[in-house]
Design a protein around this motif. Structure first.
Motif, PDB file in Angstrom:
ATOM      1  N   GLY A   1       3.467   9.267   1.006  1.00 43.99           N
ATOM      2  CA  GLY A   1       3.986   9.064  -0.338  1.00 43.99           C
ATOM      3  C   GLY A   1       4.848   7.833  -0.497  1.00 43.99           C
ATOM      4  N   ARG A   2       5.098   7.114   0.577  1.00 45.11           N
ATOM      5  CA  ARG A   2       5.949   5.918   0.517  1.00 45.11           C
ATOM      6  C   ARG A   2       5.105   4.657   0.353  1.00 45.11           C
ATOM      7  N   ARG A   3       5.721   3.661  -0.280  1.00 49.60           N
ATOM      8  CA  ARG A   3       5.093   2.358  -0.481  1.00 49.60           C
ATOM      9  C   ARG A   3       5.563   1.429   0.642  1.00 49.60           C
ATOM     10  N   TYR A   4       4.626   0.642   1.167  1.00 52.90           N
ATOM     11  CA  TYR A   4       4.928  -0.311   2.231  1.00 52.90           C
ATOM     12  C   TYR A   4       4.363  -1.682   1.876  1.00 52.90           C
ATOM     13  N   LYS A   5       5.022  -2.713   2.394  1.00 52.99           N
ATOM     14  CA  LYS A   5       4.579  -4.089   2.178  1.00 52.99           C
ATOM     15  C   LYS A   5       4.421  -4.757   3.538  1.00 52.99           C
TER      16      LYS A   5
ATOM     17  N   LYS B   1       4.587   4.452 -19.652  1.00 52.57           N
ATOM     18  CA  LYS B   1       5.816   4.255 -18.876  1.00 52.57           C
ATOM     19  C   LYS B   1       5.798   5.036 -17.556  1.00 52.57           C
ATOM     20  N   ALA B   2       4.706   5.710 -17.269  1.00 52.35           N
ATOM     21  CA  ALA B   2       4.628   6.600 -16.099  1.00 52.35           C
ATOM     22  C   ALA B   2       5.020   5.902 -14.799  1.00 52.35           C
ATOM     23  N   GLU B   3       4.570   4.654 -14.605  1.00 47.15           N
ATOM     24  CA  GLU B   3       4.862   3.953 -13.346  1.00 47.15           C
ATOM     25  C   GLU B   3       6.334   3.581 -13.231  1.00 47.15           C
ATOM     26  N   LEU B   4       7.052   3.513 -14.349  1.00 45.10           N
ATOM     27  CA  LEU B   4       8.494   3.250 -14.310  1.00 45.10           C
ATOM     28  C   LEU B   4       9.294   4.539 -14.212  1.00 45.10           C
ATOM     29  N   VAL B   5       8.765   5.606 -14.790  1.00 38.32           N
ATOM     30  CA  VAL B   5       9.480   6.879 -14.819  1.00 38.32           C
ATOM     31  C   VAL B   5       9.372   7.598 -13.470  1.00 38.32           C
ATOM     32  N   ARG B   6       8.190   7.581 -12.880  1.00 37.80           N
ATOM     33  CA  ARG B   6       7.951   8.215 -11.576  1.00 37.80           C
ATOM     34  C   ARG B   6       7.102   7.275 -10.705  1.00 37.80           C
ATOM     35  N   PRO B   7       7.692   6.182 -10.241  1.00 34.91           N
ATOM     36  CA  PRO B   7       6.905   5.212  -9.468  1.00 34.91           C
ATOM     37  C   PRO B   7       6.491   5.759  -8.107  1.00 34.91           C
ATOM     38  N   GLU B   8       5.258   5.448  -7.732  1.00 36.50           N
ATOM     39  CA  GLU B   8       4.803   5.856  -6.399  1.00 36.50           C
ATOM     40  C   GLU B   8       5.634   5.142  -5.360  1.00 36.50           C
ATOM     41  N   GLY B   9       6.024   5.861  -4.341  1.00 38.68           N
ATOM     42  CA  GLY B   9       6.836   5.294  -3.266  1.00 38.68           C
ATOM     43  C   GLY B   9       8.262   5.797  -3.291  1.00 38.68           C
ATOM     44  N   LEU B  10       8.691   6.359  -4.431  1.00 36.94           N
ATOM     45  CA  LEU B  10      10.034   6.940  -4.543  1.00 36.94           C
ATOM     46  C   LEU B  10       9.918   8.417  -4.879  1.00 36.94           C
ATOM     47  N   PHE B  11      10.880   9.190  -4.384  1.00 29.82           N
ATOM     48  CA  PHE B  11      10.938  10.626  -4.688  1.00 29.82           C
ATOM     49  C   PHE B  11      12.267  10.938  -5.350  1.00 29.82           C
TER      50      PHE B  11
ATOM     51  N   PHE C   1       0.845  -1.192   0.000  1.00 27.02           N
ATOM     52  CA  PHE C   1       0.000   0.000   0.000  1.00 27.02           C
ATOM     53  C   PHE C   1       0.879   1.241   0.000  1.00 27.02           C
ATOM     54  N   ILE C   2       0.275   2.343  -0.408  1.00 29.36           N
ATOM     55  CA  ILE C   2       0.962   3.631  -0.369  1.00 29.36           C
ATOM     56  C   ILE C   2       0.254   4.475   0.676  1.00 29.36           C
ATOM     57  N   TYR C   3       1.026   5.028   1.585  1.00 28.52           N
ATOM     58  CA  TYR C   3       0.476   5.857   2.653  1.00 28.52           C
ATOM     59  C   TYR C   3       0.413   7.304   2.162  1.00 28.52           C
ATOM     60  N   TYR C   4      -0.794   7.861   2.140  1.00 26.13           N
ATOM     61  CA  TYR C   4      -0.986   9.219   1.639  1.00 26.13           C
ATOM     62  C   TYR C   4      -1.130  10.265   2.742  1.00 26.13           C
ATOM     63  N   GLY C   5      -1.057   9.850   3.984  1.00 19.24           N
ATOM     64  CA  GLY C   5      -1.200  10.785   5.095  1.00 19.24           C
ATOM     65  C   GLY C   5      -2.433  10.445   5.907  1.00 19.24           C
TER      66      GLY C   5
END
Length: 141
Positions: A42-46, A101-111, A17-21
Motif C-alpha cells: 500500500g505504500r508509494r515508492y520512487k 478530489k479522491a487522489e487528494l483526499v485519500r492518496p495511495e501511499g498514505l494511510f 510505483f505502489i507496492y500491493y504485495g
C-alpha cells in the motif's frame, strides 16, 4: 533508502510505483526477502538509483534489476488549521466525496493515522462548503 528489485523495463530513476504485495510466485522465490520483504503493501515508492545487477524473474519478462527506492513526498488534503509547514501531524483524511478530489483526499501511499511532516502548502479547494488545504507531506517513521 530501501533496496528492492523491480522489472528491468521499470527500472528507471524517478519512476514511482505502489507496492500491493507479493504475487503468488514470489512466495517461493529465493530473492523474495530482498525483493518484496523490504516493501510495505500500500505504500508509494520512487526509484532513486538503478544498480547494475540483475536477476532472473518469472514475472518481469525474465529479469529484475536491483534498485534503491525512497518514499516520495505526496500531496494530501488537510484541515486548514493543520497546514503548518514544518509541523508533524497524525494524518486524518478529510470528508469529501467529490470523485475528482479522491487522489487528494485519500492518496495511495498514505494511510489514515500515519505521522507525516508537512513540507509545503501547494493549494486549496472547496468541498461541501468547506475549504481544505493541499499540502505536500513526507511520512515519518
Amino acid at each position: 533508502m530501501v533496496i528492492t528489485l523491480v522489472g528491468e523495463k521499470l527500472a528507471k530513476p524517478g519512476l514511482e510505483f505502489i507496492y500491493y504485495g507479493p504475487a503468488e510466485p514470489c512466495k517461493t522465490c529465493r530473492l523474495a526477502r530482498v525483493c518484496t520483504g523490504n516493501l510495505e503493501p500500500g505504500r508509494r515508492y520512487k526509484i532513486v538509483r538503478v544498480r547494475n545487477i540483475e536477476h532472473p524473474c518469472p514475472l518481469h519478462e525474465g529479469k529484475v534489476r536491483v534498485v534503491e527506492v525512497v518514499e516520495p513526498a505526496i500531496e494530501v488534503a488537510v484541515e486548514p488549521r493543520l497546514a503548518i509547514v514544518g509541523s508533524k501531524i497524525k494524518l486524518s483524511f478529510v470528508d469529501c466525496d467529490d470523485p475528482e478530489k479522491a487522489e487528494l483526499v485519500r492518496p495511495e501511499g498514505l494511510f489514515e493515522g500515519d505521522t507525516v511532516k508537512i513540507l509545503d502548502i501547494v493549494g486549496e479547494f472547496e468541498c461541501r462548503g468547506r475549504t481544505y488545504k493541499i499540502v505536500k507531506v513526507m511520512r515519518e517513521g
